[in-house]
Design a protein around this motif. Structure first.
Motif, PDB file in Angstrom:
ATOM      1  N   ASN A   1       0.940  -1.279  -0.017  1.00 51.05           N
ATOM      2  CA  ASN A   1      -0.079   0.166   0.122  1.00 51.05           C
ATOM      3  C   ASN A   1       0.752   0.764  -0.302  1.00 51.05           C
ATOM      4  N   HIS A   2       2.342   1.000   0.130  1.00 50.39           N
ATOM      5  CA  HIS A   2       3.294   2.486   0.116  1.00 50.39           C
ATOM      6  C   HIS A   2       2.507   3.341   1.011  1.00 50.39           C
ATOM      7  N   ARG A   3       2.962   2.116   2.271  1.00 56.69           N
ATOM      8  CA  ARG A   3       3.217   3.604   3.194  1.00 56.69           C
ATOM      9  C   ARG A   3       3.506   3.117   4.483  1.00 56.69           C
ATOM     10  N   PRO A   4       3.825   3.629   5.694  1.00 53.67           N
ATOM     11  CA  PRO A   4       3.839   2.680   6.871  1.00 53.67           C
ATOM     12  C   PRO A   4       3.537   2.556   7.024  1.00 53.67           C
ATOM     13  N   HIS A   5       3.587   1.137   7.731  1.00 55.78           N
ATOM     14  CA  HIS A   5       2.234  -0.001   8.937  1.00 55.78           C
ATOM     15  C   HIS A   5       1.561   1.130   9.438  1.00 55.78           C
ATOM     16  N   ASN A   6       2.335   1.943  10.261  1.00 56.09           N
ATOM     17  CA  ASN A   6       0.943   2.762  10.684  1.00 56.09           C
ATOM     18  C   ASN A   6       1.798   4.029  11.718  1.00 56.09           C
ATOM     19  N   PRO A   7       1.128   4.886  12.301  1.00 55.79           N
ATOM     20  CA  PRO A   7       1.516   6.051  13.099  1.00 55.79           C
ATOM     21  C   PRO A   7       2.050   5.720  14.401  1.00 55.79           C
ATOM     22  N   MET A   8       1.891   4.720  15.377  1.00 54.94           N
ATOM     23  CA  MET A   8       2.511   4.565  16.437  1.00 54.94           C
ATOM     24  C   MET A   8       4.498   3.883  16.427  1.00 54.94           C
ATOM     25  N   ILE A   9       4.948   3.846  15.146  1.00 54.92           N
ATOM     26  CA  ILE A   9       6.138   3.683  15.638  1.00 54.92           C
ATOM     27  C   ILE A   9       6.552   4.647  14.365  1.00 54.92           C
ATOM     28  N   ASN A  10       7.735   5.172  14.204  1.00 51.06           N
ATOM     29  CA  ASN A  10       8.723   6.516  13.940  1.00 51.06           C
ATOM     30  C   ASN A  10       8.153   6.176  12.545  1.00 51.06           C
ATOM     31  N   ALA A  11       8.405   5.502  11.829  1.00 50.60           N
ATOM     32  CA  ALA A  11       7.758   6.017  10.088  1.00 50.60           C
ATOM     33  C   ALA A  11       6.762   6.556   9.976  1.00 50.60           C
ATOM     34  N   GLY A  12       5.080   5.825  10.572  1.00 49.85           N
ATOM     35  CA  GLY A  12       4.080   6.542  10.205  1.00 49.85           C
ATOM     36  C   GLY A  12       4.066   7.763  11.397  1.00 49.85           C
ATOM     37  N   ALA A  13       4.924   8.149  12.055  1.00 50.29           N
ATOM     38  CA  ALA A  13       4.677   9.471  12.806  1.00 50.29           C
ATOM     39  C   ALA A  13       5.470  10.592  12.193  1.00 50.29           C
ATOM     40  N   LEU A  14       6.280   9.513  11.620  1.00 51.98           N
ATOM     41  CA  LEU A  14       7.261  11.538  10.586  1.00 51.98           C
ATOM     42  C   LEU A  14       6.357  11.360   9.448  1.00 51.98           C
ATOM     43  N   VAL A  15       5.391  10.459   8.849  1.00 54.43           N
ATOM     44  CA  VAL A  15       4.628  10.766   7.852  1.00 54.43           C
ATOM     45  C   VAL A  15       3.518  11.807   9.140  1.00 54.43           C
ATOM     46  N   ALA A  16       3.174  11.519  10.224  1.00 58.20           N
ATOM     47  CA  ALA A  16       1.589  11.975   9.915  1.00 58.20           C
ATOM     48  C   ALA A  16       2.315  14.212  10.766  1.00 58.20           C
ATOM     49  N   ALA A  17       3.532  13.692  11.220  1.00 49.21           N
ATOM     50  CA  ALA A  17       3.917  15.136  11.357  1.00 49.21           C
ATOM     51  C   ALA A  17       4.376  16.004   9.703  1.00 49.21           C
ATOM     52  N   ASN A  18       4.771  15.091   8.743  1.00 49.81           N
ATOM     53  CA  ASN A  18       4.921  15.815   7.493  1.00 49.81           C
ATOM     54  C   ASN A  18       3.107  15.786   7.099  1.00 49.81           C
ATOM     55  N   LEU A  19       2.213  15.986   8.301  1.00 50.02           N
ATOM     56  CA  LEU A  19       0.689  16.102   7.254  1.00 50.02           C
ATOM     57  C   LEU A  19       0.024  16.897   8.135  1.00 50.02           C
ATOM     58  N   VAL A  20       0.692  17.417   9.680  1.00 45.31           N
ATOM     59  CA  VAL A  20       0.861  18.376  10.517  1.00 45.31           C
ATOM     60  C   VAL A  20       0.446  20.186   9.482  1.00 45.31           C
ATOM     61  N   ALA A  21      -1.028  20.712   8.724  1.00 43.24           N
ATOM     62  CA  ALA A  21      -0.685  21.731   8.765  1.00 43.24           C
ATOM     63  C   ALA A  21      -0.139  23.165   8.918  1.00 43.24           C
ATOM     64  N   GLY A  22       0.743  23.437   7.887  1.00 41.00           N
ATOM     65  CA  GLY A  22       1.542  25.562   8.852  1.00 41.00           C
ATOM     66  C   GLY A  22       2.591  24.913   7.553  1.00 41.00           C
ATOM     67  N   ARG A  23       2.710  26.723   7.291  1.00 39.72           N
ATOM     68  CA  ARG A  23       3.637  27.134   6.402  1.00 39.72           C
ATOM     69  C   ARG A  23       5.220  26.622   6.598  1.00 39.72           C
ATOM     70  N   ASP A  24       5.976  26.147   7.829  1.00 48.16           N
ATOM     71  CA  ASP A  24       7.456  26.142   8.278  1.00 48.16           C
ATOM     72  C   ASP A  24       7.283  25.394   9.412  1.00 48.16           C
ATOM     73  N   VAL A  25       8.235  24.631   9.880  1.00 51.94           N
ATOM     74  CA  VAL A  25       7.964  23.966  11.126  1.00 51.94           C
ATOM     75  C   VAL A  25       7.841  25.036  12.379  1.00 51.94           C
ATOM     76  N   ASP A  26       8.032  26.479  12.325  1.00 48.96           N
ATOM     77  CA  ASP A  26       7.923  26.599  13.706  1.00 48.96           C
ATOM     78  C   ASP A  26       6.059  27.148  13.311  1.00 48.96           C
ATOM     79  N   GLU A  27       5.081  27.130  12.423  1.00 52.01           N
ATOM     80  CA  GLU A  27       3.812  26.884  12.707  1.00 52.01           C
ATOM     81  C   GLU A  27       3.530  25.315  12.912  1.00 52.01           C
ATOM     82  N   LYS A  28       3.969  24.788  12.324  1.00 52.33           N
ATOM     83  CA  LYS A  28       3.661  23.972  13.034  1.00 52.33           C
ATOM     84  C   LYS A  28       3.708  22.976  14.236  1.00 52.33           C
TER      85      LYS A  28
END
Ligand code: GLN
Length: 314
Positions: free
Chosen positions: A110-137
């Motif tokens: 399925n071309h995705r990390p297994h779940n959001p509770m391990i690092n790979a998935g949590a990094l994707v979730a962080a990437n999905l948080v809305a915001g213009r830059d790191v500070d805003e996120k």
């Protein structure tokens, strides 16, 4: 919870706390950080918050610690709010991986990390948080965690963040692989900094119990009345805690303890009994899976003493 019940639970929690205060030294395989001074290694706090606002505390409940992987729960919720369930599911699955938290494996079909509770998935979730830059996120993550905890003073511990950024090859490696596979986009340093900032937000056991209680209460903080996350996402957040929250010990936890929970490498555990309460436990000293030795033992016994296992006979 009436007064009598409140006092009874208080006594039982004090007893459990006393019983496990010195438990399990022989099972500890590591501490976070590895050079933690001796007095900090012995912290042990347990706090609970009922959806009616009743609170219990035993032990070191004012000691602050970084959320680490427990942050994954709440950032996942924010990603769901910012993108909707369908889009988040397209980018990160909800299947337990059976692998350690920092494993470099993916749900390739399925071309995705297994779940959001391990690092790979949590990094994707962080990437999905809305915001213009790191500070805003990070500001949005902080606002979200403050709503969950009802503590307007929650903040990123910059010293811990810098420490984590220095020894971070694994998360960087994960991100480079995921970007090459098209699972994340954008600036990798920003993704990692967003994720590690969330890991470096410090709370105490009492804050953590309120964060759990907010999930138990359908997304509304039981102390402040503020909504931290839309009701429609609470079910998805708590389900993934149940199946994936304890890394590669998630299955054993589901069968022995039977309560949705999430652990972090600082020795923290949050657990959520929907419609009843949230608990926060803090005790450094990790087992082979990276879960708190005392935390796991205490939760196992609490589940039995109070009959909390969601699949147990009433
Ligand atoms: N900040 C840690 C990391 O990403 C969190 C891991 C954890 O708590 N298991 O490496």
């Amino acid at each position: 919870v009436d007064k009598e019940e409140e006092a009874l639970v208080r006594r039982q929690l004090d007893e459990l706390h006393a019983k496990y205060r010195t438990f399990g030294e022989d099972q500890v395989v590591g501490y976070y950080p590895p050079d933690a001074p001796d007095d900090e290694r012995h912290h042990f706090g347990l706090a609970g918050t009922n959806v009616d606002g009743t609170q219990w505390q035993a032990g070191d409940c004012s000691v602050r610690f970084p959320l680490h992987s427990v942050s994954k729960v709440f950032t996942y919720g924010l990603a769901l709010e910012d993108n909707g369930t369908a889009e988040v599911l397209r980018r990160v699955g909800v299947e337990p991986s059976g692998d350690p938290f920092n494993s470099i494996t993916f749900d390739e079909a399925n071309h995705r990390p297994h779940n959001p509770m391990i690092n790979a998935g949590a990094l994707v979730a962080a990437n999905l948080v809305a915001g213009r830059d790191v500070d805003e996120k990070v500001d949005r993550i902080l606002a979200c965690y403050r709503a969950y905890s009802g503590n307007p003073e929650l903040a990123v511990d910059q010293r811990i963040l810098r420490q984590q950024l220095r020894s971070n090859d694994r998360n960087l490696g994960l991100c480079y692989i995921m970007r090459s596979l098209g699972m994340i986009d954008g600036d990798i340093d920003e993704v990692v900094e967003t994720y590690l900032s969330a890991c470096s937000i410090t709370v105490n056991a009492a804050d953590l119990s309120v964060m759990g209680a907010t999930l138990a209460n359908g997304g509304v903080n039981p102390l402040t009345g503020e909504r931290a996350v839309a009701r429609e996402h609470v079910r998805d957040i708590v389900s993934v805690m149940m199946t994936c929250g304890m890394y590669d010990a998630a299955g054993q936890w589901a069968s022995e303890v039977g309560i949705p929970a999430k652990s972090g490498v600082s020795g923290d555990i949050v657990f959520v009994l929907p419609r009843y309460f949230g608990f926060g436990v803090y005790s450094p000293g990790l087992d082979v899976h990276g879960n708190s030795v005392r935390g796991v033992a205490l939760c196992r016994e609490m589940s039995a003493v109070f009959g909390l296992h969601v699949f147990a006979d009433p």
